[in-house]
Structures are given as C-alpha cells and as structure tokens.
Design a protein around this motif. Structure first.
Motif, mmCIF file in Angstrom:
data_model
loop_
_atom_site.group_PDB
_atom_site.id
_atom_site.type_symbol
_atom_site.label_atom_id
_atom_site.label_comp_id
_atom_site.label_asym_id
_atom_site.label_seq_id
_atom_site.Cartn_x
_atom_site.Cartn_y
_atom_site.Cartn_z
ATOM 1 N N UNK A 1 -11.274 -6.109 51.037
ATOM 2 C CA UNK A 1 -10.444 -7.115 50.365
ATOM 3 C C UNK A 1 -10.488 -6.928 48.851
ATOM 4 N N UNK A 2 -11.692 -6.750 48.300
ATOM 5 C CA UNK A 2 -11.861 -6.694 46.842
ATOM 6 C C UNK A 2 -11.242 -5.426 46.257
ATOM 7 N N UNK A 3 -11.410 -4.290 46.929
ATOM 8 C CA UNK A 3 -10.879 -3.039 46.382
ATOM 9 C C UNK A 3 -9.365 -3.101 46.238
ATOM 10 N N UNK A 4 -8.697 -3.540 47.279
ATOM 11 C CA UNK A 4 -7.236 -3.577 47.216
ATOM 12 C C UNK A 4 -6.754 -4.577 46.174
ATOM 13 N N UNK B 1 -16.118 -12.451 44.239
ATOM 14 C CA UNK B 1 -16.435 -13.853 44.573
ATOM 15 C C UNK B 1 -15.375 -14.452 45.485
ATOM 16 N N UNK B 2 -14.115 -14.236 45.131
ATOM 17 C CA UNK B 2 -13.026 -14.776 45.961
ATOM 18 C C UNK B 2 -13.028 -14.136 47.346
ATOM 19 N N UNK B 3 -13.145 -12.817 47.387
ATOM 20 C CA UNK B 3 -13.122 -12.123 48.672
ATOM 21 C C UNK B 3 -14.290 -12.559 49.550
ATOM 22 N N UNK B 4 -15.457 -12.773 48.949
ATOM 23 C CA UNK B 4 -16.639 -13.206 49.697
ATOM 24 C C UNK B 4 -16.411 -14.581 50.319
ATOM 25 N N UNK B 5 -15.913 -15.509 49.533
ATOM 26 C CA UNK B 5 -15.689 -16.878 50.030
ATOM 27 C C UNK B 5 -14.600 -16.904 51.098
ATOM 28 N N UNK B 6 -13.519 -16.173 50.858
ATOM 29 C CA UNK B 6 -12.382 -16.204 51.783
ATOM 30 C C UNK B 6 -12.745 -15.554 53.112
ATOM 31 N N UNK B 7 -13.440 -14.380 53.062
ATOM 32 C CA UNK B 7 -13.786 -13.702 54.313
ATOM 33 C C UNK B 7 -14.696 -14.583 55.166
ATOM 34 N N UNK B 8 -15.683 -15.211 54.528
ATOM 35 C CA UNK B 8 -16.602 -16.073 55.277
ATOM 36 C C UNK B 8 -15.870 -17.286 55.847
#
Length: 707
Positions: A503-506, A627-634
């Motif tokens: 998520x974060x890379x893209x 941070x955003x990708x971590x919260x959203x994936x979880x």
C-alpha cells in the motif's frame, strides 16, 4: 574525525545559518586553487641572446601594440604627399602679367609725369606682389620701350607662361621651368635691355600650379595607418623554435603574451573569480530547490556533495599531468562519471546533470594549459561533459549491483563512442596503435567508475548516514535476519507488514515520494511487536487474547511500547536512520481508542492523553503514508464481509480522523497529495478484498446442504 563529526563541530562553532556558506566557501577555494594554474600563462626564465631550449608557443590570443604602431608609422611615412593641380593658374598669371603692361602703357600716356616720378607712379598702380617682383631698372626699361616692342614683349611672355603652366609645376620644378622659359626668349626679336626685363616678368608670371595639399595629405596618411591590421599573436603560434636565438623582438612578444616573470597580469585572477562565483551561485540555487522539494535542511547533503565535487575537481587536475607522460590517450582513463553517478544516486538527477556541465567546463579550461593551445581544450571538455552526463543519466530504476555493473558497461561504451567521434571530427590521420590505446583507456574509465562507485557507496552511507537504493534493496531481502525474526516470531505481523508495504509503496510513488523507502520501512515498522507478539491480535492464532486478563492501563503500556521497542531493535542492528524514524513515528500521537473507551466503561477517571502514543508525529511524507497504510490495512482486515462501499467509507474516516487529530502537522504532505494517496490506497485495498465468484461446486454443495 569523520565528515559528520567534523560537520557537527563546525555547526556548533558558527551556527546553522552559516554552515552552508562555509561549505560553499571551501568548495569555491578548492575550485579556484585547482584552476588558477590553468588560467595563468607559463612563466619562462629566458634572457636576451639565450638559445631557446624548446618550442615556445603563445598560450593566449594577444595584440602586439608596439609592432602594430611601428607598421602604422611605416605605412604613414610611405604614403606619398597629396598635391592639387589648378588648371586656371595659367590664365590668372597671364592676366597678372597683362596688368603690368597695362600700367606701363597708362603711365607712358601721361605726358605730365617726369621720368623720376614715372617709376613711382607705376609701383603705386601695380599690385604689391608685382611691385616686389620688378626692379626699378625693369620698370624704367619698360617705360622707355616703344609701344610696338611692348606689344611684342607681352605676346612673347604670354605664350611662354601659357606653355610653361600647361603642365603640372611643383615647387621643386619651378626653377627648372622658369629657366627653360627664359632660354626660349627670341634673341633676334628683343634687345638685351628688354630681355632682362622680360626675365623678371617670366619669373613673376611662372608659378607652381601643382601645390601641396596639407589636409588631403594628413587624411591620406591617417587612412593608411588605420588600414594596417593589428599584429596578432595567435594561440598556439610558435614565437620561437627550439635552438633559435632569443632576440629583442622575441622578448617583446613573450612579454605581450605574459610569459615573462617580470610581467604580472591581475586580469586572469579576476576572471577566474567571476567564473567560480558563477558556479557557486548556480549550486546554491540548485540546493535551494532541493531543500524546497525535500523540506529538510540540506547541510549534510551539501557537505557530501562538496566532498564529491572537490575530489572530482582534484581528479581532473591530477589527470592533466597524465598528458605529460606522452602516452597517447592516457587522460581518457579519467573516471569522471564517478562523481555524477554518486550524486545521482545519493541526491538527484538534476543536480548530477548540472554538475556534469560544470565538470565539462572545468576540464576544458584545466586541460587547455597542458595542451598549450590556450585557455580551452574543447576536445577534453567535450569528452568529460558527455562521460559525466552518461553517469548522471544512464542509470534508471532500482540501483542494484547488477544494474550498476550494467551502467558501467554503458559508460565505457559511451566513452569509446566519444573518442571515435572526436577522432572523426578532427579529420586527422591516426596510427592504429593510437586508436587502440584511446579506446582501451576510454573503456577503463567506465570500469574504474563502477569499481570506485561500489567501493564508495558504503563509505558515504556510513559517514553521512545516507540511504542508497542499493542499501534499501539489500534490506528488503526476505532473508535479512530481522525480517526472518518477524516471520518466525510474529507471522501475522509479517503478513500485515507486507500488505502495508504494498500500500505504502504505490501511494508514495503516486505523490512523488520515495516508494522504495516506504516499502522497506513498512517491512520493519512493527518489529517491536516481536518482543511480545501474542499481545497483538494478528498473532493470536489460537484465539486467546491476553488483554482479556489485563487492565486497560497495562494493555495500553504493552501496545504503546511497540514503536519504541522496534526503534531500539533497529538501532541495535545499526539500521538506517530513515527506517528507524518511520518505525518510531508510524503511530504519531494517535489515541489508543479501544483501551481508552474500555477504561471509561469500567468507570475509571482517565485522561485521553494517558492513552495516546508519545510520538513524535510523522516528519516525512514516507512516514505519513506508512502510518495511513498501517491503520487502514489493520482496520479493513478486521471488517466482516468488506465491500467496496464499506472500504471506501472506512478509509475516508481514517483520513479525516488523522487530519482532525493534527497527525500530519509536522510533515510537508499537502491536501492534494493526501487525496492522491487515499485514492491509491483505496484502489489497492479494493483489489485485495475483492468479492469472490461462487463456483459451481460451491453452489452444488449449498444445494445438497439445503436438502
């Protein structure tokens, strides 16, 4: 003392505001000192009547003023004087002589005048120049002559004056022409006394009609002097050959081109100062743009750039001495692409291209003094420019070691093509051995570039804490000890980290941030969970949740500590600072809502600040995206039966919550970039949690069950 410690000492001594300018000043001094020898002509220790020990060529284009002035003087002196020819002179002089005879006739008609007063009467009536030209005796002879004789005398003098002045008569020819006219007087027609009178009249009547024109002569001499071309001493022109005598003219020419020790010229120093100032100003603007783009203080990058730049300038200077070995093409071994390749990898491509142009100009001027063709050597300047541009532009994508080796081969090929091009442009005949040596040295340049690049990358990474693409790719290897630690001790966290990385890379690539850094940092961002893996839901494979038996405050302590435990683990393994910072910042100062509201439900009087992460908030775009990708994936993973609509709403709520909570206040992420990142993450999450198609076997199974 390492470069970073040295930089820290400088910053403590002079302050942050002046550190960059100190680096610029040192860089300018290195550039100035390395180039000043190339700008100044080579001084010679020669004396009058010495014998030249070598061919002495002019290093500059100069004008020999003394020789030019001498030629102008000679041209002026050799220009003939200008004369003006007046055709009306004969008529005027005949008219003046006629006036004499008319006055004589008038006085003779006056019967009342006596002989003594007659001469005075004639003089009073004559013009002043005629009166001075005639003696009393001549006037008396004319008064005593018969009218018939006077008429004959007048006709004779008129004819002789006409005949004499029919040609051009100069002052230098006057006496000869007058004597010739006198010798033409007919002896049989006039007596001796009248002959003497006519001689005086002819001397008076015959005057120069081809006279000197001072204005025209001056203008002609000036035109002749101005038409003289300045005596130029051309670059590369041989002033004196080996074995020839040092004459005064040779000494003068050596002084004109500045090759004598007693001749000091301050102009090259001023010119080089202007050039170096121009280079430093250009670089300062480039680093200003780099700072605006990255939003960070660039002193560390500037110091690294200054070291690379200075080393390459010194390398160019040292390479000039390779020409003194007289080995054909040895200077082509210069690995100039090394500098631009390192700048491209650690800083950016634009700065590397600008530096390539600077290297080309510096090489052209530095090698010019060695070739003795003047200030510039266009051949070497072009070679260095294109080779440096190759180092700045060829490498693309992930800079793995195989990719860098491939880049080295392309640089070698580029260098060889440049050499071939230069030989063809020169249109000279080359020996096969010289061509072979040129190509071999050009090839070795690319080889040396890659060997030195691979050797210097770890040095710069360690000394400046810089993170290269090669290092990131190495850290992304699944066999890295820390990644294997996560996989073995917290497999759920490992899978979560891989999803966050995707998520974060893209999202970072969409907004122009470092996608590879975000991916690698995401792999390690939750490594702190390996300290207590079963306290995190993704690792509770048996369904047992330890938090059910803990107070909200104790659960908070365990959960909140994982970013900082992870940062400590990463520091212990000497991981790059950028990855440590993202691991420490990826929760910012967000609220641990579950345990906060659980404590409130238990009737405990708790403060919201007690259940927030200590921070710091995210400082970079990459950290914000992780941070955003971590919260959203979880959050999406915990959803039951996720649909595109549910996913979109959840992602929007998380974005709004982070914005309202001020989690992005300390990084330079814009609202437009947030919008692009949200769109990217949403598309990726919808692709991961897509609806499955029910296959026939599944449908049949449902029917059987229904029965």
């Amino acid at each position: 003392m390492s470069p970073m410690k040295m930089l820290q000492t400088i910053r403590k001594t002079i302050g942050n505001n002046y550190t960059n300018w100190v680096i610029y000043l040192v860089l300018a001094m290195v550039l100035y000192l390395c180039m000043i020898g190339s700008f100044l002509p080579k001084n010679l220790n020669v004396r009058l009547h010495d014998t030249a020990t070598e061919d002495i060529q002019s290093p500059v284009e100069a004008i020999d003023l003394q020789a030019t002035n001498q030629l102008k003087k000679e041209a002026s002196n050799s220009t003939p004087s200008k004369y003006t020819y007046t055709e009306e002179t004969s008529l005027i002089q005949v008219e003046k002589v006629g006036d004499i005879y008319d006055v004589i006739s008038d006085v003779k008609l006056d019967k009342n005048s006596d002989k003594d007063k007659a001469v005075k009467s004639v003089r009073s009536k004559l013009s002043s120049d005629a009166s001075e030209a005639l003696s009393d005796k001549t006037i008396q002879v004319l008064l005593n002559a018969k009218d018939k004789d006077l008429m004959t005398a007048q006709d004779i003098t008129n004819n002789l004056i006409y005949e004499a002045l029919n040609n051009k008569v100069k002052w230098s020819d006057l006496e000869r022409v007058q004597n010739r006219a006198v010798s033409s007087l007919p002896v049989s027609v006039i007596g001796d006394s009248l002959r003497g009178a006519l001689i005086e009249i002819l001397h008076y009547g015959i005057v120069p009609n081809y006279v000197f024109d001072a204005v025209a002569t001056k203008r002609s001499k000036q035109d002749a002097a101005s038409s003289v071309e300045p005596v130029q001493i051309h670059q590369g022109e041989v002033i004196v050959k080996k074995g020839e005598l040092i004459t005064r003219d040779v000494l003068r020419e050596l002084k004109v081109v500045g090759l004598l020790k007693d001749h000091f010229n301050v102009l090259p120093f001023i010119g080089l100062f202007i050039f170096v100032s121009f280079i430093v100003i250009i670089l300062s603007f480039e680093f200003k743009q780099l700072k605006e783009k990255d939003g960070k203080d660039q002193y560390k990058k500037l110091l690294m750039y200054g070291i690379i730049f200075s080393c390459m300038i010194l390398l160019i200077k040292l390479a000039t001495y390779l020409r003194l070995t007289h080995i054909h093409g040895l200077a082509y071994i210069l690995p100039i692409a090394l500098g631009t390749l390192l700048i491209r990898m650690f800083l950016n491509e634009r700065l590397a291209i600008v530096t390539s142009i600077i290297f080309g100009m510096v090489a052209s001027m530095t090698f010019g003094s060695v070739t003795k063709t003047g200030i510039f050597d266009p051949q070497m300047g072009l070679y260095v420019l294109i080779s440096a541009l190759a180092g700045a532009s060829i490498i693309r994508g992930n800079e793995t070691k195989p990719k860098i080796l491939q880049t080295g081969m392309l640089i070698s090929l580029t260098n060889m093509l440049i050499v071939i091009m230069l030989m063809l442009i020169q249109n000279n005949t080359f020996r096969l051995g010289d061509i072979f040596l040129n190509l071999i040295f050009a090839y070795l340049s690319g080889f040396l570039t890659i060997i030195l690049t691979l050797g210097l990358i770890p040095v710069f990474e360690t000394s400046f804490g810089m993170l290269s693409t090669i290092k990131l790719i190495e850290l992304s290897n699944p066999n890295h000890p820390l990644l294997r630690k996560i996989l073995l001790e917290a497999p759920g966290t490992y899978h979560h980290s891989v999803m966050v990385a995707n998520l974060a890379e893209r999202a970072c690539e969409v907004i122009g941030a470092n996608g590879l850094l975000a991916r690698v940092a995401a792999y390690y961002h939750d490594i702190g969970k390996t300290k207590r893996p079963r306290f995190f839901v993704e690792n509770q494979l048996d369904g047992v949740n330890p938090h059910d038996n803990l107070s909200p405050q104790l659960s908070r302590t365990v959960i909140v500590s994982h970013p900082y435990d992870g940062a400590d683990i990463l520091r212990a393994h000497k991981m790059p600072k950028e990855i440590i910072d993202i691991a420490e910042q990826h929760h910012g100062t967000t609220l641990l809502k579950y345990f906060y509201f659980k404590a409130k439900e238990n009737g405990q009087d708790v403060q919201e600040t007690d259940f927030r992460y200590p921070g710091p908030k995210v400082q970079t775009k990459e950290a914000a995206i992780v941070e955003l990708a971590d919260s959203i994936e979880a959050a999406v993973r915990s959803m039951k039966k996720p649909t595109p609509m549910k996913i979109n709403n959840l992602i929007q709520s998380i974005f709004n919550d982070r914005l309202e909570d001020g989690q992005f206040d300390e990084c330079d992420l814009t609202l437009h970039e947030l919008k692009l990142a949200k769109k990217s993450i949403t598309e990726t999450m919808n692709g991961v949690f897509h609806a499955r198609i029910e296959y026939p076997d599944e449908l049949m199974g449902k029917k059987v069950t229904a029965k």
